[in-house]
Motif scaffolding. Sequence first.
Motif, mmCIF file in Angstrom:
data_model
loop_
_atom_site.group_PDB
_atom_site.id
_atom_site.type_symbol
_atom_site.label_atom_id
_atom_site.label_comp_id
_atom_site.label_asym_id
_atom_site.label_seq_id
_atom_site.Cartn_x
_atom_site.Cartn_y
_atom_site.Cartn_z
ATOM 1 N N PRO A 178 0.815 -1.234 0.000
ATOM 2 C CA PRO A 178 0.000 0.000 0.000
ATOM 3 C C PRO A 178 0.843 1.277 0.000
ATOM 4 N N TYR A 179 2.091 1.161 0.388
ATOM 5 C CA TYR A 179 2.939 2.350 0.493
ATOM 6 C C TYR A 179 3.777 2.551 -0.760
ATOM 7 N N CYS A 180 3.590 1.676 -1.743
ATOM 8 C CA CYS A 180 4.516 1.661 -2.857
ATOM 9 C C CYS A 180 3.848 2.103 -4.154
ATOM 10 N N ASP A 181 4.527 2.957 -4.863
ATOM 11 C CA ASP A 181 4.066 3.394 -6.165
ATOM 12 C C ASP A 181 4.135 2.218 -7.138
ATOM 13 N N LYS A 182 3.049 1.974 -7.826
ATOM 14 C CA LYS A 182 3.034 0.840 -8.758
ATOM 15 C C LYS A 182 2.906 1.323 -10.195
ATOM 16 N N PRO A 242 8.585 0.133 5.938
ATOM 17 C CA PRO A 242 7.723 -0.471 6.953
ATOM 18 C C PRO A 242 6.338 0.166 6.944
ATOM 19 N N PRO A 243 5.360 -0.507 7.492
ATOM 20 C CA PRO A 243 3.999 0.047 7.521
ATOM 21 C C PRO A 243 3.932 1.389 8.237
ATOM 22 N N ASP A 244 4.784 1.617 9.201
ATOM 23 C CA ASP A 244 4.751 2.895 9.899
ATOM 24 C C ASP A 244 5.757 3.874 9.287
ATOM 25 N N PHE A 245 5.951 3.723 8.013
ATOM 26 C CA PHE A 245 6.927 4.547 7.312
ATOM 27 C C PHE A 245 6.627 6.041 7.499
ATOM 28 N N THR A 246 7.640 6.813 7.792
ATOM 29 C CA THR A 246 7.440 8.259 7.786
ATOM 30 C C THR A 246 8.434 8.902 6.834
ATOM 31 N N ASP A 247 9.663 9.133 7.316
ATOM 32 C CA ASP A 247 10.613 9.796 6.421
ATOM 33 C C ASP A 247 12.000 9.168 6.496
ATOM 34 N N ASP A 279 2.925 7.951 1.559
ATOM 35 C CA ASP A 279 2.513 7.925 2.965
ATOM 36 C C ASP A 279 1.180 7.192 3.070
ATOM 37 N N LYS A 280 0.608 7.201 4.275
ATOM 38 C CA LYS A 280 -0.598 6.395 4.468
ATOM 39 C C LYS A 280 -1.779 6.919 3.669
ATOM 40 N N LYS A 281 -1.691 8.160 3.266
ATOM 41 C CA LYS A 281 -2.797 8.724 2.474
ATOM 42 C C LYS A 281 -2.592 8.510 0.977
ATOM 43 N N GLY A 282 -1.464 7.854 0.611
ATOM 44 C CA GLY A 282 -1.250 7.559 -0.797
ATOM 45 C C GLY A 282 -0.437 8.610 -1.516
ATOM 46 N N ALA A 283 0.006 9.671 -0.816
ATOM 47 C CA ALA A 283 0.794 10.712 -1.477
ATOM 48 C C ALA A 283 2.251 10.291 -1.541
ATOM 49 N N LEU A 284 2.906 10.596 -2.643
ATOM 50 C CA LEU A 284 4.324 10.276 -2.788
ATOM 51 C C LEU A 284 5.113 11.056 -1.737
ATOM 52 N N VAL A 285 5.960 10.372 -0.989
ATOM 53 C CA VAL A 285 6.776 11.042 0.018
ATOM 54 C C VAL A 285 7.949 11.734 -0.661
#
Lengths: 451, 451, 451
Positions: free
Chosen positions: C214-218, C275-280, C443-449
């Motif tokens: 879910p955190y990865c651009d496909k 990780p699922p709790d990915f931040t920065d 991020d969890k909202k789907g925006a590219l970090v």
Amino acid sequence: MDNASEKSVEAQVITFQSHADFLKEFPKTGSDSLAGKMLRHYWHPVCLSSDLRDVPYPVRMLGEDLVAYRGLDGVVGLISDRCAHRCASLQYGQIRKDGLECSYHGWTFNTKGKCVRMPLEPEGTPQMNRAKQNWYPVEEWAGIVWTYMGPEKETPPPLPKIDILARTDGEVVVERGDFRNYSYLNFMENFVDMGHIYVLHMLAPGVVPEEVEPYCDKTVDVEWRNMIHRTFETSFGLKCVLVHNTENSDRKFVNTWSTALPSYYRFGGVTAGLPPDFTDDRRESGGILRIIDDEHFEMFRFTLFRPGNFRSTFFARASDTSRGLAEGLTGGGDRKDYDVRKYAAWEGRPPVEDLVIQESQGAIPPRHLELLGTSDVGVVLLRRIWRKSMEAVARGDKPKQVVVDENSVVKVDTFKGFAHPDEIHLGPDNMPSSEDGRGLIRDKKGALVYK
Amino acid sequence: MDNASEKSVEAQVITFQSHADFLKEFPKTGSDSLAGKMLRHYWHPVCLSSDLRDVPYPVRMLGEDLVAYRGLDGVVGLISDRCAHRCASLQYGQIRKDGLECSYHGWTFNTKGKCVRMPLEPEGTPQMNRAKQNWYPVEEWAGIVWTYMGPEKETPPPLPKIDILARTDGEVVVERGDFRNYSYLNFMENFVDMGHIYVLHMLAPGVVPEEVEPYCDKTVDVEWRNMIHRTFETSFGLKCVLVHNTENSDRKFVNTWSTALPSYYRFGGVTAGLPPDFTDDRRESGGILRIIDDEHFEMFRFTLFRPGNFRSTFFARASDTSRGLAEGLTGGGDRKDYDVRKYAAWEGRPPVEDLVIQESQGAIPPRHLELLGTSDVGVVLLRRIWRKSMEAVARGDKPKQVVVDENSVVKVDTFKGFAHPDEIHLGPDNMPSSEDGRGLIRDKKGALVYK
Amino acid sequence: MDNASEKSVEAQVITFQSHADFLKEFPKTGSDSLAGKMLRHYWHPVCLSSDLRDVPYPVRMLGEDLVAYRGLDGVVGLISDRCAHRCASLQYGQIRKDGLECSYHGWTFNTKGKCVRMPLEPEGTPQMNRAKQNWYPVEEWAGIVWTYMGPEKETPPPLPKIDILARTDGEVVVERGDFRNYSYLNFMENFVDMGHIYVLHMLAPGVVPEEVEPYCDKTVDVEWRNMIHRTFETSFGLKCVLVHNTENSDRKFVNTWSTALPSYYRFGGVTAGLPPDFTDDRRESGGILRIIDDEHFEMFRFTLFRPGNFRSTFFARASDTSRGLAEGLTGGGDRKDYDVRKYAAWEGRPPVEDLVIQESQGAIPPRHLELLGTSDVGVVLLRRIWRKSMEAVARGDKPKQVVVDENSVVKVDTFKGFAHPDEIHLGPDNMPSSEDGRGLIRDKKGALVYK
């Protein structure tokens, strides 16, 4: 002298300048040696069918590093280990539907060594036809994977079926995993040398542990110099025969051991153990060597257990003589703390005794230093057959063939037991089978169980 | 210049084209080398008498694989390991009344290598006289089995008796089992190099652990450049002498180390430890190397313990310096976890220090790269003696002999202790014995125990 | 054709008679080889500064046995291991105020290999000037000891500063201790071969474990044949670039890997785990090989951890990929009991996968047997650069230089992430830095970090 033998004599002169030259070439196995070329005319065991699961199986054969695998279609492939692309080992490859895929860049080879996929190359790349992996034809039979690495690999000769593996009157057990770090010929020459069993193993007929002596026939004369010891070239290879006198001039005791080319060995007849509660147990044994390279081989041992059978502890059990042998190897005694030899306390177990003596001759014994005697007739005959076969190959002919019966079975002479002098044919033909046992074993009432 | 020395000079020129050529040949031990031929003119230790029990004892000597055994008659044989018949190793042979029997086919060889039995061959076979096993004469003396592998093996020269082993005024302890994986000359050159004891071992006279300082004479001047350091060729080999000044110009302290050919070494005089409850303990030490091959040797260490003696822990104990040395080897300190060297914490124990430095020079050091100094006179003299002996052998003469006394004893100079300048003879002859001890050790009242 | 290139062509003809000749010389490292002479024009890592404590540190470099030590004044020396006197190893030497003292006889050498003390020789001995220990200049920077073993060792060229080690915006971790028993070129050729990451590692952008999907651009197209794969010779060495299409023709995904001469490698940009709790969290990685000899090297791995960072378990952690790798090595799965390969269950961990494949090519692969494809452009370019550099050295010129910036830093191209086609410069120059991350991670909202 006919033309054929004239030609043979000439070829002999050309092939080897001297006997020492032959002896030097004799133990070689590589494709660049005459002996290795000769060995490539025969089928060889690779591994057990059950060894091939979902990972590749690396296997060195006659000095060549290969990898065996069972494709998703169940078909077994045997191809060169080094990828034609960038030299990575295919033992770390991936098994795919249509071949074995190199893990490095995905080049995929089928069982004929043809490249069927190059995922990182353009469609239609000419490299696809240039990439050729060496391959060998494979057959599975009797739970063993076999290969032929010779000049006719597109249309190989039929696989000879080894007698004991073709039997249906009992359970055949095949075991592999006993690896040796010396030439396979140390083993073969030991096998065709029946004298050693009376010295190294002290296994004269009727010489048995005290507790089973009441069950054992003691009528056989075990003095070596009174025996007839003969060796014959046969249709399958060669055989060694010992004929003992007994108390009765009408009865002889015969022991036959046979070798089929290139590395199959077969003990004569029944080799049952002799427990006090003996009834009708019996088994038959033999094996074939997988020749790894000049200085290494692996043993595949075959045992046929028949109904009512037991697995004795007097003679080495099948399980002792295969995988287990290399670890914690001992003979029958205890190691003495002042015994500094590699194999201390090695005496008392025939397979251990053979290992120790064969290894002690050296990885490749300096045969030119030998001094042979009359008891070495088996060794001499084996070398003569090898030499003739090597000379044939040098001429462009085939080496000595292994004759099979109408069912493709190699029938080797395994006659062992008591016989009337008229029954005994000292010659290359097989004697009547002693499959059903003619032996030294008596029941509790003293009657011979096998006559 | 007389004829003898002219001849010698010529031979030298012929034998070695250059010093580098000599240095290359110098460490060789095989029978095909000039150095090996030279070594074969001397007696060598094989094993302890107690090593020979009821199993054969394999032993490699000067690059030859041999097997020693004690026959049922108690006589020791030493014959070639490879059976003349089919190359099996006789280390796995059976000890019989009349010789060693090969386990493979029973060929039995006596101590002169003659075959006395071939159980699988016909009576009267001509092979019996043809089968000759190489053999060497053996003597047992002082608990050691010795052999002579030279050209006169039918009538070998008498065994020289090593002084310390011939002593009867104490208990002689002989230990073997310390095996090294480098040339025996690394050890010999270390031994004849007295300078290293002042650097590598920091064993200057009177430099002792604090707790025994009160018992130690401190009057000796230990500055190397004030000492006389001389080296002499002797009737037995060579000796190294150090003469120290003391506070008193009428008294010198002399330390002598001797080497008898080819591999016997002897520390000067008493080497007692110095415990606080010191009374009159003392011991003397030396040893001889068993030369296995160019890159291996085994140490036989000799120690004479005399009445009232103790076994100190300050200097390495006999038991530490033999079999135990190879395992868990350490010096006096603890290994640091960031120390990645093979031998960490190696300093502080002289036998360990010697091992580490000798091994670090390489299995065969590249001696042509050396740069020698004045302190290397012992090394230079040893090489000169070896070279003269090798050149003698090249001419067909014998190498330098070891002179023995009327009791066949090799008396080597072991003078160590205080001496008046008039007593000191700096030359090849032995100085007065210091067997009874002339030393640095005082009693609790401060009086010198050995003067 | 200008004169320079004419000269080059001639030299090429002279230097190597054939491409096979070049391939044979290519992996050599010794001072007697052309490739080894070429490698000696660059600085190499020796050990960590923290490895040098109060005992000498033995280190083999480019086939030469050396010993590094930190003197009592803190200055590091690197001199030949074999003492110029009697060949003892200086790894067992003693660290003194003015140099490293051989434990055998006290000869002491300073960092320039000059002998400063011979305690057993007379004052003023001429040997003092003759005794020269080979030495190499050393620099310490970034916690690493570096050396230059080339022809200008008195005035060596400046040490190029490796970009990642010169960074101050995070914590740099350097680890060493992963030793390999094959040529360093097996590693280098693996690194410049970007195709293998899509086959061996299956590390296509966006192909990640299910739990982090879910955190990865496909949006990235991972079909190899749709990518642009280019390789460029650069001012520092060479770089490999892959350009992927995405769902949007205005956006490409670019991945760049760089190699600076002779053995520095640098992954493109950020290589954070997911990780699922990915931040920065993010980190950057690279390393340099210490070339031990033709068949051995050691890896020095560099990782820059920046604030907020974590150490993921998805990709191999730094600690897994260095010292710990050699022991109990596995990939992501469990060993199957019928898997007889040296590395069973090796798949699933990229550093393990690379090790297995590189080692499987052989200590020195038989490159003359290869069949290259179009995806091997990186391998081809690396060899071309090595060959040109070797030919330059054969002519007496310098090999290809590593250009540094005004701060002596080697800036390598590490561009990785999304880019507009106009931003992408497919050529030898560095693209805009992607230090701050332009990536696949949302991020969890789907925006590219990282955009």
